[in-house]
Design a protein around this motif. Structure first.
Motif, mmCIF file in Angstrom:
data_model
loop_
_atom_site.group_PDB
_atom_site.id
_atom_site.type_symbol
_atom_site.label_atom_id
_atom_site.label_comp_id
_atom_site.label_asym_id
_atom_site.label_seq_id
_atom_site.Cartn_x
_atom_site.Cartn_y
_atom_site.Cartn_z
ATOM 1 N N ASN A 145 -0.592 14.605 -6.923
ATOM 2 C CA ASN A 145 -0.580 15.431 -5.706
ATOM 3 C C ASN A 145 0.622 15.025 -4.844
ATOM 4 O OD1 ASN A 145 -3.457 16.873 -5.716
ATOM 5 N ND2 ASN A 145 -3.737 14.739 -6.386
ATOM 6 N N PRO A 146 1.801 15.638 -5.054
ATOM 7 C CA PRO A 146 3.007 15.262 -4.277
ATOM 8 C C PRO A 146 2.828 15.453 -2.780
ATOM 9 C CG PRO A 146 3.579 16.623 -6.179
ATOM 10 C CD PRO A 146 2.096 16.650 -6.069
ATOM 11 N N ASP A 147 2.146 16.521 -2.370
ATOM 12 C CA ASP A 147 1.935 16.745 -0.936
ATOM 13 C C ASP A 147 1.120 15.612 -0.326
ATOM 14 O OD1 ASP A 147 3.345 19.094 -1.164
ATOM 15 O OD2 ASP A 147 1.536 20.331 -1.465
ATOM 16 N N LEU A 148 0.093 15.226 -1.029
ATOM 17 C CA LEU A 148 -0.740 14.125 -0.537
ATOM 18 C C LEU A 148 0.063 12.829 -0.469
ATOM 19 C CD1 LEU A 148 -3.598 13.363 0.338
ATOM 20 C CD2 LEU A 148 -4.128 12.860 -2.052
ATOM 21 N N GLN A 149 0.963 12.601 -1.435
ATOM 22 C CA GLN A 149 1.799 11.408 -1.403
ATOM 23 C C GLN A 149 2.738 11.425 -0.204
ATOM 24 O OE1 GLN A 149 4.052 10.833 -4.968
ATOM 25 N NE2 GLN A 149 4.759 8.778 -4.403
ATOM 26 N N TYR A 150 3.242 12.601 0.135
ATOM 27 C CA TYR A 150 4.120 12.714 1.306
ATOM 28 C C TYR A 150 3.388 12.287 2.574
ATOM 29 C CZ TYR A 150 6.680 14.988 5.104
ATOM 30 O OH TYR A 150 7.329 15.247 6.285
ATOM 31 N N TYR A 151 2.181 12.792 2.746
ATOM 32 C CA TYR A 151 1.410 12.419 3.951
ATOM 33 C C TYR A 151 1.006 10.946 3.919
ATOM 34 C CZ TYR A 151 1.083 17.372 5.154
ATOM 35 O OH TYR A 151 1.370 18.662 5.497
ATOM 36 N N ALA A 152 0.727 10.429 2.730
ATOM 37 C CA ALA A 152 0.380 9.010 2.625
ATOM 38 C C ALA A 152 1.567 8.132 3.001
ATOM 39 C CB ALA A 152 -0.085 8.701 1.202
ATOM 40 N N ALA A 155 1.869 8.144 6.704
ATOM 41 C CA ALA A 155 0.843 7.295 7.317
ATOM 42 C C ALA A 155 1.207 5.826 7.177
ATOM 43 C CB ALA A 155 -0.513 7.578 6.668
ATOM 44 N N ILE A 156 1.711 5.423 6.001
ATOM 45 C CA ILE A 156 2.113 4.025 5.796
ATOM 46 C C ILE A 156 3.256 3.662 6.729
ATOM 47 C CG2 ILE A 156 3.131 2.431 4.122
ATOM 48 C CD1 ILE A 156 1.547 3.889 1.949
ATOM 49 N N GLY A 157 4.192 4.586 6.917
ATOM 50 C CA GLY A 157 5.287 4.327 7.845
ATOM 51 C C GLY A 157 4.801 4.138 9.265
ATOM 52 N N LYS A 158 3.863 4.975 9.692
ATOM 53 C CA LYS A 158 3.296 4.828 11.035
ATOM 54 C C LYS A 158 2.593 3.483 11.191
ATOM 55 C CE LYS A 158 4.296 8.906 12.837
ATOM 56 N NZ LYS A 158 5.161 9.044 14.043
ATOM 57 N N ILE A 159 1.856 3.088 10.153
ATOM 58 C CA ILE A 159 1.155 1.803 10.208
ATOM 59 C C ILE A 159 2.151 0.648 10.304
ATOM 60 C CG2 ILE A 159 -0.315 0.241 8.889
ATOM 61 C CD1 ILE A 159 -1.721 2.720 7.762
ATOM 62 N N GLN A 160 3.247 0.712 9.552
ATOM 63 C CA GLN A 160 4.260 -0.342 9.620
ATOM 64 C C GLN A 160 4.892 -0.400 11.012
ATOM 65 O OE1 GLN A 160 6.910 0.606 6.401
ATOM 66 N NE2 GLN A 160 5.687 -0.495 4.855
ATOM 67 N N GLU A 161 5.196 0.770 11.606
ATOM 68 C CA GLU A 161 5.744 0.776 12.965
ATOM 69 C C GLU A 161 4.766 0.162 13.957
ATOM 70 O OE1 GLU A 161 6.786 4.718 13.976
ATOM 71 O OE2 GLU A 161 8.343 4.922 12.427
ATOM 72 N N TYR A 162 3.488 0.494 13.805
ATOM 73 C CA TYR A 162 2.481 -0.063 14.718
ATOM 74 C C TYR A 162 2.376 -1.570 14.563
ATOM 75 C CZ TYR A 162 -2.090 -1.200 16.625
ATOM 76 O OH TYR A 162 -3.120 -1.788 17.313
ATOM 77 N N LEU A 163 2.411 -2.051 13.298
ATOM 78 C CA LEU A 163 2.314 -3.491 13.070
ATOM 79 C C LEU A 163 3.524 -4.226 13.651
ATOM 80 C CD1 LEU A 163 0.917 -3.608 9.403
ATOM 81 C CD2 LEU A 163 -0.289 -4.161 11.525
ATOM 82 N N ASN A 164 4.727 -3.656 13.480
ATOM 83 C CA ASN A 164 5.913 -4.296 14.047
ATOM 84 C C ASN A 164 5.839 -4.362 15.572
ATOM 85 O OD1 ASN A 164 7.068 -4.680 11.511
ATOM 86 N ND2 ASN A 164 8.059 -2.659 11.527
ATOM 87 N N GLU A 165 5.381 -3.282 16.162
ATOM 88 C CA GLU A 165 5.268 -3.264 17.628
ATOM 89 C C GLU A 165 4.194 -4.239 18.096
ATOM 90 O OE1 GLU A 165 4.370 -0.037 21.213
ATOM 91 O OE2 GLU A 165 4.449 0.591 19.111
ATOM 92 N N TRP A 166 3.094 -4.293 17.337
ATOM 93 C CA TRP A 166 2.001 -5.193 17.727
ATOM 94 C C TRP A 166 2.442 -6.651 17.627
ATOM 95 C CZ3 TRP A 166 -0.870 -8.518 14.360
ATOM 96 C CH2 TRP A 166 -1.964 -9.149 14.980
ATOM 97 N N ILE A 167 3.192 -7.004 16.566
ATOM 98 C CA ILE A 167 3.652 -8.385 16.402
ATOM 99 C C ILE A 167 4.611 -8.781 17.520
ATOM 100 C CG2 ILE A 167 5.019 -9.903 14.914
ATOM 101 C CD1 ILE A 167 3.844 -8.413 12.517
ATOM 102 N N SER A 168 5.439 -7.850 17.949
ATOM 103 C CA SER A 168 6.449 -8.190 18.958
ATOM 104 C C SER A 168 5.923 -8.163 20.385
ATOM 105 C CB SER A 168 7.631 -7.215 18.846
ATOM 106 O OG SER A 168 7.194 -5.886 19.050
ATOM 107 N N THR A 169 4.868 -7.414 20.633
ATOM 108 C CA THR A 169 4.401 -7.258 22.025
ATOM 109 C C THR A 169 2.997 -7.814 22.251
ATOM 110 O OG1 THR A 169 3.614 -5.019 21.504
ATOM 111 C CG2 THR A 169 5.845 -5.235 22.394
#
Length: 432
Positions: A145-152, A155-169
């Motif tokens: 399911n390529p479409d599902l992989q795109y959204y996944a 989502a992983i990118g958003k989670i990584q951004e949140y984790l980086n922000e959480w670690i720094s702040t």
């Protein structure tokens, strides 16, 4: 005549003060309901060691009474000082009950902890395999399911951004909060252990002086109320003791049997984690109505990680076990100690759990049974004064009060089992 007038005035004065006090209390409660519950919670926290002692004494009392009734007559015959035999018998009974309870707890944990450790170690060892299976399943699903992989990926990118922000702040503040929580939890554990120790000593005093406390309570009731009202209050006290003894102690015995049967059944069926699952099923079985569901769901999910087919077998086994408990084991142990229908059981658990949490979930049923009994007695007493039938079946088909039969010679059959005879104290002479 003057003395009677003074007595009447005194009663009216006490009644007026009681009405004023209750009115003020109701105004305070309903104008600041959260504050009232907070005050009640604070008082209960202060009294928690004594409450723990009363609970321990309540659970140990049947064993103390059993030993005391058999030992006291023998020691009383050989006593040289009046009352010494009774005191020695009570002391021996309390020590025996404490030692027996300690041995039961030790045996339980000595059997459970090794099995529990093996179960947890098995879960930890199998965790990489579970994660690998989940990862393979997710990879195959996304590849198809390529479409599902795109959204996944998004989502992983958003989670990584949140984790980086959480670690720094937020990480330093969260670490401080975690340390504060750990310190508070450690303090709570120490406080709970201290309360348990104080509760054990309090239970010893309660068990040693229970006859005196009971006599003092009866003395106060007889002094404050007329004979008929005093007899009714003493009867209600015996019924309350019967309901709580029958339900709480019976439910603990019933849950222990269910836990053992669950463990043996899982060994026979060769299901995984028998000790852990049997412990969960046995402990949650103490909770009426919802207990089997609460214990079966996480246990089935745990077995599902190992083998889905075995999880299906476990669900069937638990359903059969609970049917055996509800139709055979439970009635044999509990009898009709509660005496309320399943609908009222559901209502009592729901309301008590929302108000008092886990304690309400366990004690809501016997408390509601006592309230149900008091309301039923009050309704029946009012109907008898009006010379109306107290038999519930007579009210099914009536359209008017005149349709009721004469109730002068009728009495409502009690829903509860007949109260057990009050056991005499160890030093009370046998009636001839």
């Amino acid at each position: 005549m003057k003395e009677r007038r003074d007595s009447t005035c005194f009663k009216w004065g006490v009644t007026a003060l009681a009405v004023i006090f209750i009115s003020i209390l109701l105004v305070v409660v309903f104008t600041d309901l959260p504050g009232f519950f907070k005050l009640v919670t604070s008082i209960l926290n202060i009294l928690s060691p004594l409450i723990s002692g009363a609970v321990i004494a309540f659970l140990l009392n049947p064993l103390v009474r059993l030993v005391d009734r058999r030992l006291a007559p023998k020691l009383t015959k050989r006593e040289k000082k009046p009352g010494a035999g009774k005191k020695l018998s009570r002391a021996v009974s309390i020590v025996f009950a404490l030692i027996f309870a300690a041995l039961v707890i030790y045996a339980f944990f000595s059997i459970l902890l090794p099995q529990l450790g093996e179960s947890i170690q098995g879960i930890v060892d199998s965790a990489p395999k579970y994660f690998t299976s989940i990862e393979e399943w997710a990879t195959n699903l996304l590849a198809d399911n390529p479409d599902l992989q795109y959204y996944a990926d998004m989502a992983i990118g958003k989670i990584q951004e949140y984790l980086n922000e959480w670690i720094s702040t937020s990480l330093p503040n969260d670490v401080q909060n975690v340390l504060t929580t750990v310190f508070t939890s450690a303090f709570s554990v120490v406080k709970s252990l201290a309360n348990i120790v104080i509760g054990i000593f309090a239970s010893i005093y309660i068990l040693a002086s229970k006859d005196k406390f009971q006599a003092q309570g009866k003395k106060i009731v007889v002094a404050l109320f007329k004979p008929a009202r005093a007899d009714h209050i003493l009867h209600v006290g015996r019924e309350i003791n019967r309901v709580f003894n029958g339900f709480v102690i019976g439910k603990i015995m019933d849950s222990a049997i269910i836990g053992v049967l669950c463990y043996l059944g899982m060994l026979i069926l060769k299901l995984p984690y028998p000790a852990l699952v049997a412990t969960v099923v046995g402990v949650t079985n103490v909770i009426p109505f919802f207990g089997p569901i609460i214990g079966a769901v996480p246990s089935a999910l745990l077995i599902l990680l190992v083998n889905p087919l075995q999880a299906f077998y476990f669900v069937i086994f638990v359903i059969v076990l609970q049917q055996v408990d509800g139709n055979v084991i439970g009635p044999r142990i509990l009898g009709n100690s509660v005496g309320i229908s399943g609908f009222w059981v559901l209502i009592s658990i729901t309301v008590a759990t929302s108000l008092f949490g886990f304690a309400g979930m366990i004690l809501g049923v016997p408390v509601f049974a006592v309230i149900y009994m008091l309301v039923s007695d009050a309704v029946n007493a009012t109907l008898k004064r009006k010379n109306r039938s107290t038999v519930t079946n007579d009210y099914y088909a009536i359209r008017a009060v005149e349709d009721l039969p004469d109730g002068s010679a009728e009495s409502e059959p009690q829903a509860e089992a007949p109260a057990a005879e009050e056991e005499p104290a160890a030093d009370e002479p046998a009636k001839k």
